[in-house]
Design an enzyme around this catalytic site. Structure first.
Site, PDB file in Angstrom:
ATOM      1  N   LYS A 122       7.838  -1.137  19.268  1.00 39.36           N
ATOM      2  CA  LYS A 122       7.132   0.003  18.710  1.00 39.36           C
ATOM      3  C   LYS A 122       6.080  -0.511  17.751  1.00 39.36           C
ATOM      4  O   LYS A 122       6.337  -1.449  17.023  1.00 39.36           O
ATOM      5  CB  LYS A 122       8.169   0.838  17.933  1.00 39.36           C
ATOM      6  CG  LYS A 122       7.799   2.236  17.616  1.00 39.36           C
ATOM      7  CD  LYS A 122       9.056   3.038  17.328  1.00 39.36           C
ATOM      8  CE  LYS A 122       9.611   2.802  15.949  1.00 39.36           C
ATOM      9  NZ  LYS A 122       8.709   3.080  14.858  1.00 39.36           N
ATOM     10  N   LYS A 179       9.687  -6.155  10.167  1.00 40.22           N
ATOM     11  CA  LYS A 179       9.574  -4.923   9.358  1.00 40.22           C
ATOM     12  C   LYS A 179      10.587  -3.869   9.780  1.00 40.22           C
ATOM     13  O   LYS A 179      11.229  -3.232   8.958  1.00 40.22           O
ATOM     14  CB  LYS A 179       8.165  -4.331   9.515  1.00 40.22           C
ATOM     15  CG  LYS A 179       7.146  -4.877   8.549  1.00 40.22           C
ATOM     16  CD  LYS A 179       5.908  -3.997   8.568  1.00 40.22           C
ATOM     17  CE  LYS A 179       5.061  -4.238   7.361  1.00 40.22           C
ATOM     18  NZ  LYS A 179       3.914  -3.328   7.251  1.00 40.22           N
ATOM     19  N   LYS A 198       2.868  -4.604  19.353  1.00 42.06           N
ATOM     20  CA  LYS A 198       1.514  -4.363  18.843  1.00 42.06           C
ATOM     21  C   LYS A 198       0.561  -4.497  20.012  1.00 42.06           C
ATOM     22  O   LYS A 198       0.796  -5.270  20.945  1.00 42.06           O
ATOM     23  CB  LYS A 198       1.164  -5.409  17.771  1.00 42.06           C
ATOM     24  CG  LYS A 198       0.124  -4.933  16.798  1.00 42.06           C
ATOM     25  CD  LYS A 198       0.781  -4.099  15.705  1.00 42.06           C
ATOM     26  CE  LYS A 198      -0.162  -3.618  14.660  1.00 42.06           C
ATOM     27  NZ  LYS A 198       0.526  -3.045  13.510  1.00 42.06           N
ATOM     28  N   THR A 256       3.153   6.035   3.669  1.00 43.74           N
ATOM     29  CA  THR A 256       3.135   4.690   3.070  1.00 43.74           C
ATOM     30  C   THR A 256       2.969   4.789   1.557  1.00 43.74           C
ATOM     31  O   THR A 256       3.665   4.107   0.794  1.00 43.74           O
ATOM     32  CB  THR A 256       2.027   3.841   3.711  1.00 43.74           C
ATOM     33  OG1 THR A 256       2.263   3.811   5.115  1.00 43.74           O
ATOM     34  CG2 THR A 256       2.019   2.426   3.182  1.00 43.74           C
TER      35      THR A 256
HETATM   36  P1  NAD Z   1      -8.153   3.018   4.202  1.00 48.62           P
HETATM   37  O1  NAD Z   1      -9.221   2.538   5.114  1.00 48.62           O
HETATM   38  O2  NAD Z   1      -7.784   4.452   4.208  1.00 48.62           O
HETATM   39  O3  NAD Z   1      -8.520   2.638   2.682  1.00 48.62           O
HETATM   40  C1  NAD Z   1      -8.860   1.332   2.307  1.00 48.62           C
HETATM   41  C2  NAD Z   1      -9.341   1.357   0.860  1.00 48.62           C
HETATM   42  O4  NAD Z   1      -9.586   0.018   0.462  1.00 48.62           O
HETATM   43  C3  NAD Z   1     -10.643   2.117   0.654  1.00 48.62           C
HETATM   44  O5  NAD Z   1     -10.644   2.719  -0.607  1.00 48.62           O
HETATM   45  C4  NAD Z   1     -11.682   0.987   0.701  1.00 48.62           C
HETATM   46  O6  NAD Z   1     -12.884   1.329   0.030  1.00 48.62           O
HETATM   47  C5  NAD Z   1     -10.926  -0.119   0.010  1.00 48.62           C
HETATM   48  N1  NAD Z   1     -11.417  -1.455   0.340  1.00 48.62           N
HETATM   49  C6  NAD Z   1     -11.729  -1.934   1.567  1.00 48.62           C
HETATM   50  N2  NAD Z   1     -12.153  -3.210   1.463  1.00 48.62           N
HETATM   51  C7  NAD Z   1     -12.095  -3.529   0.157  1.00 48.62           C
HETATM   52  C8  NAD Z   1     -12.400  -4.699  -0.573  1.00 48.62           C
HETATM   53  N3  NAD Z   1     -12.854  -5.793   0.019  1.00 48.62           N
HETATM   54  N4  NAD Z   1     -12.234  -4.684  -1.917  1.00 48.62           N
HETATM   55  C9  NAD Z   1     -11.766  -3.565  -2.541  1.00 48.62           C
HETATM   56  N5  NAD Z   1     -11.466  -2.435  -1.901  1.00 48.62           N
HETATM   57  C10 NAD Z   1     -11.624  -2.423  -0.560  1.00 48.62           C
HETATM   58  O7  NAD Z   1      -6.890   2.081   4.523  1.00 48.62           O
HETATM   59  P2  NAD Z   1      -5.365   2.383   4.225  1.00 48.62           P
HETATM   60  O8  NAD Z   1      -4.765   3.060   5.395  1.00 48.62           O
HETATM   61  O9  NAD Z   1      -5.261   3.003   2.876  1.00 48.62           O
HETATM   62  O10 NAD Z   1      -4.749   0.913   4.226  1.00 48.62           O
HETATM   63  C11 NAD Z   1      -4.898   0.054   3.107  1.00 48.62           C
HETATM   64  C12 NAD Z   1      -4.061  -1.191   3.320  1.00 48.62           C
HETATM   65  O11 NAD Z   1      -2.693  -0.823   3.504  1.00 48.62           O
HETATM   66  C13 NAD Z   1      -4.401  -2.043   4.537  1.00 48.62           C
HETATM   67  O12 NAD Z   1      -4.113  -3.381   4.222  1.00 48.62           O
HETATM   68  C14 NAD Z   1      -3.431  -1.559   5.593  1.00 48.62           C
HETATM   69  O13 NAD Z   1      -3.190  -2.558   6.581  1.00 48.62           O
HETATM   70  C15 NAD Z   1      -2.208  -1.368   4.726  1.00 48.62           C
HETATM   71  N6  NAD Z   1      -1.229  -0.449   5.305  1.00 48.62           N
HETATM   72  C16 NAD Z   1      -1.577   0.817   5.600  1.00 48.62           C
HETATM   73  C17 NAD Z   1      -0.622   1.690   6.110  1.00 48.62           C
HETATM   74  C18 NAD Z   1      -0.937   3.125   6.398  1.00 48.62           C
HETATM   75  O14 NAD Z   1       0.001   3.899   6.665  1.00 48.62           O
HETATM   76  N7  NAD Z   1      -2.199   3.559   6.332  1.00 48.62           N
HETATM   77  C19 NAD Z   1       0.694   1.231   6.351  1.00 48.62           C
HETATM   78  C20 NAD Z   1       1.028  -0.083   6.014  1.00 48.62           C
HETATM   79  C21 NAD Z   1       0.050  -0.914   5.489  1.00 48.62           C
END
Ligand code: NAD
Length: 411
Positions: free
Chosen positions: A67, A91, A103, A186
């Site tokens: 998954k 995980k 994946k 998350t």
């Molecule tokens: P998103 O695209 O909604 O938000 C990302 C945020 O990070 C934005 O505010 C963006 O401006 C900022 N950002 C991007 N690059 C940056 C940089 N170089 N420096 C500073 N800020 C930066 O993404 P998300 O869904 O919130 O995911 C964020 C992180 O969490 C990622 O690493 C993602 O893999 C991880 N993650 C997300 C989820 C989920 O459910 N969305 C689950 C597990 C892990």
């Protein structure tokens, strides 16, 4: 060889040594169980055909059907997908989800495709992948995919099969069989962890200063929940910059601002700082929730947080991780801290299989129970074995995967 795949295998090997796994088990887990690579010829809006390379990797299914996400990024490689699938095996096991790691993805720039091209690409991915359904392998969303792409994928799958099967595709909208609470999951999981870890250190919310990097889906949701609980969010940042206010930022106003302008910068009354200053701000809790490797050998020695809760995947490089752990900083690893999303994904599959849908309070309660159990197990293993929380989480996961492999008689 990609360094991400190699780095992931190195982490696996370290955990295998700690657990003392049999050599055959080590060999089995060092490679994915199934790898599919295929080409998608796609008729573009201009009438020309473009060929896209696509993948689906199932790392290990001893605990249950594989998954997780479908990534659409221009530079996607098979090694990247293999590493991500292995991490998903770990995980799922950490948070007791009866599923293996999967994946997939397509090497394509989703931003350069028209909406119709993206829809045709997603539908073609499902036709050529021929997923075998909820009991085998369940594709979800990842970078470049969304509720919308997952609804198209589900529709294509159901058209092929000739019957409805909401549990076959994850991360879809509630109206076509998805779960409530998915988008916030998350951030909410991070919130429960923040409450638990601050309580264990006798920190009360009102005197607990929090810094968050990233104000997207994850960062903004954890900010909202912590601020409602009385935590003082003193600095936040996004890709365009960062802001701080030692008396605490007005998070609801910031959320509104981001909806209007797309960024947290230029917020009235807040001081503009750089993303580097953000990470080095004196605080009790730092939540990096943007991208990987932001805390590294360059800046780790200047990080002043007492607790780091990893919202992003891999925000600390291995050397920064070691330096900060040696300094006594508590680091809650990504595979525990940001698992709220995969937990609600499992709830989504369960609801789809039952064709019975839970209210939001039930989702929150079950998410809280599941993530806090994993957190406590991680803390206990770390203290019993004298290892870091990250190593402890991998050890706990490998013990469960190893036991399932042995019970099945594979080794
Ligand atoms: P998103 O695209 O909604 O938000 C990302 C945020 O990070 C934005 O505010 C963006 O401006 C900022 N950002 C991007 N690059 C940056 C940089 N170089 N420096 C500073 N800020 C930066 O993404 P998300 O869904 O919130 O995911 C964020 C992180 O969490 C990622 O690493 C993602 O893999 C991880 N993650 C997300 C989820 C989920 O459910 N969305 C689950 C597990 C892990």
């Amino acid at each position: 060889m990609s360094s991400f795949w190699e780095a992931t295998k190195t982490r696996l090997q370290r955990a295998e040594e700690l657990v003392g796994l049999e050599p055959e088990m080590v060999e089995l887990l060092s490679k994915p169980m199934r790898v599919l690579e295929f080409q998608i010829p796609l008729r573009m809006d201009n009438g020309k055909v473009q060929i896209f390379t696509a993948y689906r990797v199932c790392h290990n299914d001893a605990l249950g059907p594989t998954k997780d996400g479908t990534r659409i990024t221009p530079d996607l490689t098979l090694d990247e997908v293999k590493a991500l699938a292995l991490i998903m095996t770990i995980k799922h096991a950490v948070v007791d989800i009866p599923a293996g790691g999967g994946k997939g993805g397509i090497a394509a720039d989703a931003m350069k495709l028209s909406e119709r091209e993206l829809e045709r690409l997603c539908r073609a991915y499902i036709r050529r992948l021929s997923p075998k359904g909820a009991w085998v392998d369940i594709p979800g969303a990842d970078i470049g995919t969304s509720y919308k792409t997952q609804a198209w994928m589900l529709d294509e799958y159901e058209q092929i099969m000739g019957f409805h099967s909401p549990a076959a595709i994850n991360d879809k909208p509630a109206i076509v069989g998805g779960s409530l609470g998915g988008e916030e999951a998350t951030g909410r999981g991070l919130f429960y962890i923040a409450l638990a870890v601050s309580k264990s250190k006798a920190l009360i919310p009102q005197s607990c200063r929090v810094v968050i990097q990233g104000f997207g889906t994850v960062g903004s949701n954890v900010a909202k929940l912590l601020s409602n609980e009385g935590f003082k969010i003193i600095a936040v940042g996004d890709i365009r910059g960062a802001i701080s206010d030692s008396s605490g930022l007005d998070i609801p106003a910031l959320v509104n601002q981001v909806e209007q302008t797309g960024s947290i910068i230029d917020s009235p009354g807040a001081r503009a700082i750089s993303n580097q200053e953000l990470l080095e701000t004196d605080c009790e809790i730092l939540i990096p929730a943007a991208v990987e490797n932001v805390i590294n050998e360059e800046n780790a020695s200047r990080v002043k947080a007492e607790i780091i809760i990893e919202g992003a995947n891999g925000p600390l490089t291995p050397s920064a991780d070691k330096l900060l752990s040696d300094k006594g900083i508590t680091i809650i690893p990504d595979i525990v801290a940001n698992s709220g999303g995969i937990i609600v994904c499992q709830f989504e599959r369960t609801q789809g299989l039952y064709d019975m849908y839970w209210d939001i309070d039930t989702i929150h309660e079950r998410l809280k129970t599941r993530i806090l159990k994993a957190y406590k197990e991680t803390v206990n293993t770390a203290s019993e074995m004298g290892i870091s929380l990250r190593e402890a989480a991998w050890v706990n996961a490998l013990r469960k995967v190893g036991q399932a492999i042995r019970m099945r008689g594979w080794v």
